[in-house]
Scaffold this motif. Structure first.
Motif, PDB file in Angstrom:
ATOM      1  N   LEU A  28       0.805  -1.227   0.000  1.00 16.84           N
ATOM      2  CA  LEU A  28       0.000   0.000   0.000  1.00 16.84           C
ATOM      3  C   LEU A  28       0.836   1.273   0.000  1.00 16.84           C
ATOM      4  N   SER A  29       2.018   1.208   0.595  1.00 17.05           N
ATOM      5  CA  SER A  29       2.812   2.434   0.713  1.00 17.05           C
ATOM      6  C   SER A  29       3.859   2.560  -0.387  1.00 17.05           C
ATOM      7  N   LEU A  30       4.760   1.625  -0.478  1.00 16.75           N
ATOM      8  CA  LEU A  30       5.849   1.745  -1.454  1.00 16.75           C
ATOM      9  C   LEU A  30       5.446   1.321  -2.866  1.00 16.75           C
ATOM     10  N   ASP A  31       4.754   0.180  -2.980  1.00 15.14           N
ATOM     11  CA  ASP A  31       4.376  -0.299  -4.308  1.00 15.14           C
ATOM     12  C   ASP A  31       3.330   0.591  -4.974  1.00 15.14           C
ATOM     13  N   ARG A  32       2.312   0.969  -4.232  1.00 19.28           N
ATOM     14  CA  ARG A  32       1.205   1.752  -4.794  1.00 19.28           C
ATOM     15  C   ARG A  32       1.319   3.242  -4.524  1.00 19.28           C
ATOM     16  N   ASP A  33       2.097   3.607  -3.510  1.00 15.62           N
ATOM     17  CA  ASP A  33       2.248   5.008  -3.113  1.00 15.62           C
ATOM     18  C   ASP A  33       0.906   5.647  -2.743  1.00 15.62           C
ATOM     19  N   TRP A  34       0.036   4.842  -2.125  1.00 12.87           N
ATOM     20  CA  TRP A  34      -1.264   5.349  -1.713  1.00 12.87           C
ATOM     21  C   TRP A  34      -1.206   5.976  -0.331  1.00 12.87           C
ATOM     22  N   PHE A  35      -0.352   5.419   0.537  1.00 12.28           N
ATOM     23  CA  PHE A  35      -0.272   5.864   1.922  1.00 12.28           C
ATOM     24  C   PHE A  35       1.179   5.870   2.377  1.00 12.28           C
ATOM     25  N   SER A  36       1.426   6.588   3.466  1.00 10.36           N
ATOM     26  CA  SER A  36       2.712   6.452   4.140  1.00 10.36           C
ATOM     27  C   SER A  36       2.691   5.097   4.855  1.00 10.36           C
ATOM     28  N   PRO A  37       3.845   4.581   5.250  1.00  9.33           N
ATOM     29  CA  PRO A  37       3.831   3.309   5.989  1.00  9.33           C
ATOM     30  C   PRO A  37       2.962   3.369   7.253  1.00  9.33           C
ATOM     31  N   ASP A  38       2.996   4.482   7.977  1.00  7.09           N
ATOM     32  CA  ASP A  38       2.155   4.598   9.173  1.00  7.09           C
ATOM     33  C   ASP A  38       0.672   4.575   8.814  1.00  7.09           C
TER      34      ASP A  38
END
Length: 150
Positions: A28-38
């Protein structure tokens, strides 16, 4: 439902029914760049709370079939999915899932709220119980709110 689509994507991407927290967060965060890890960790918490995910032997498991979820082209989740549902929203979701029309449920809940002079959450729980819909955790939340008001 945007949260269900968001939760389905990492499982579909990995082609597996079980994922580690790290795999899910990276998707969700790195692959899709939808959210920060938190924020992606928050998605896990919200999805667990809504019953879309469960944990089994340290892995996240989808409680629905991710392959059956349609992911619209260009889909990007809204930040509003990071918000926990309140007790009223949870009960309303369970009522509609149980076959009660949303408009009918809202009208009945509003009527009960006026008649009983209680919070919307408490009225929703009473309405759901009258409809034989199980709302355990929402009932506990509504009860807590009632007791706080004493």
């Amino acid at each position: 439902m945007s949260l269900e689509v968001t939760v389905a994507v990492p499982f579909r991407q990995q082609g597996r029914g079980r994922l580690g927290d790290g795999e899910f967060v990276v998707a969700l965060s790195l692959d899709r760049d939808w959210f920060s890890p938190d924020q992606a960790k928050r998605v896990v918490d919200v999805a667990l709370g809504r019953g879309l995910l469960s944990r089994d032997d340290g892995k996240l498991v989808a409680e629905f079939d991710p392959e059956s979820v349609t992911v619209p082209e260009g889909f990007a989740p809204d930040a509003s999915i990071l918000r926990e549902q309140n007790a009223f929203e949870k009960v309303l979701d369970r009522l509609t899932a149980g076959g009660v029309e949303k408009q009918t449920a809202v009208a009945g809940i509003n009527r009960l709220q006026r008649e009983l002079d209680v919070s919307i959450e408490a009225a929703a729980v009473v309405y759901a119980r009258r409809e034989d819909i199980e709302v355990g955790d929402a009932a506990r939340s509504a009860r807590s709110k009632l007791l706080e008001g004493e």
